[in-house]
Motif scaffolding. Structure first.
Motif, short mmCIF file in Angstrom:
data_model
loop_
_atom_site.label_atom_id
_atom_site.label_comp_id
_atom_site.label_asym_id
_atom_site.label_seq_id
_atom_site.Cartn_x
_atom_site.Cartn_y
_atom_site.Cartn_z
N ALA A 195 0.84 -1.20 0.00
CA ALA A 195 0.00 0.00 0.00
C ALA A 195 0.87 1.25 0.00
O ALA A 195 0.59 2.22 -0.72
N ALA A 196 1.94 1.23 0.77
CA ALA A 196 2.85 2.38 0.81
C ALA A 196 3.55 2.56 -0.53
O ALA A 196 3.64 3.68 -1.05
N ALA A 197 4.03 1.46 -1.12
CA ALA A 197 4.72 1.54 -2.41
C ALA A 197 3.79 2.03 -3.52
O ALA A 197 4.23 2.71 -4.45
N ALA A 198 2.50 1.69 -3.40
CA ALA A 198 1.51 2.14 -4.39
C ALA A 198 1.04 3.57 -4.12
O ALA A 198 0.16 4.07 -4.80
N LYS A 199 1.64 4.19 -3.09
CA LYS A 199 1.29 5.56 -2.69
C LYS A 199 -0.18 5.70 -2.30
O LYS A 199 -0.81 6.72 -2.59
N ASN A 200 -0.70 4.67 -1.65
CA ASN A 200 -2.07 4.72 -1.13
C ASN A 200 -2.04 5.60 0.12
O ASN A 200 -1.55 5.18 1.16
#
Length: 185
Positions: A75-80
């Motif tokens: 989720a962090a890597a996907a900039k959620n």
């Protein structure tokens, strides 16, 4: 940092209960509470009961816990940037069920007996200080309650524990602990 600098630093806290299952790390493949309980049963040849033996805890398989961390990293890597995921709301309980410590100790002892590691283990009261002396700080949890429900991780990240139950894994950590205890013999 998550509250004061939430626009820059995205934080999440994951709060696991009793962790069980064989880990894949380079240093240690065992957690503490259930394995120290197993060690005590194998070494002392009895089933420890602290207090009335009704202490109840949640548990989580290490693979399911790792999956939750992975989902948060993804989720962090996907900039959620959903505010429900991070910062002051980013607190995650994780569990796949619960056990009574005494019932788990009985299960471990029966598995150890079936494997020929102990003979006819009986329940024995274990006082708080004796528990500390025999098994360290993990033993205190065998007489305390800790319960929660893992709702947010499933709702927000689609997390769902799928690994075997602590009862199903008990024979494996009995075997692992026995091998660990007898590795130098």
């Amino acid at each position: 940092a998550g509250k004061e600098n939430g626009d820059v630093v995205k934080t999440a806290l994951v709060c696991p209960p009793t962790i069980y299952g064989r880990g894949r790390g380079p240093v240690s493949v065992r957690s503490r509470q259930a394995y120290e309980l197993t060690k005590l049963i194998l070494n002392e040849k009895y089933i420890p009961v602290i207090g009335e033996g009704k202490a109840r805890w949640n548990h989580i398989h290490v693979a399911d816990l790792a999956q939750l961390f992975l989902l948060l990293v993804e989720a962090a890597a996907a900039k959620n940037l959903d505010a429900e995921l991070w910062g002051e709301k980013g607190y995650y309980l994780c569990e796949s069920g619960e056990h009574l410590w005494t019932e788990l100790a009985v299960k471990i002892a029966k598995d150890a007996e079936a494997l020929g590691y102990v003979k006819n283990p009986q329940k024995k009261s274990l006082a708080r200080q004796a528990a500390l002396d025999v098994a360290g700080f993990e033993a205190i949890s065998w007489g305390l309650n800790s319960r929660g429900k893992a709702i947010r991780a499933g709702k927000l990240l689609g997390w769902k524990p799928t690994s075997p139950s602590i009862e199903d894994e008990a024979p494996n950590f009995v075997k692992d602990e026995y091998e660990r205890l007898h590795a130098s013999s």
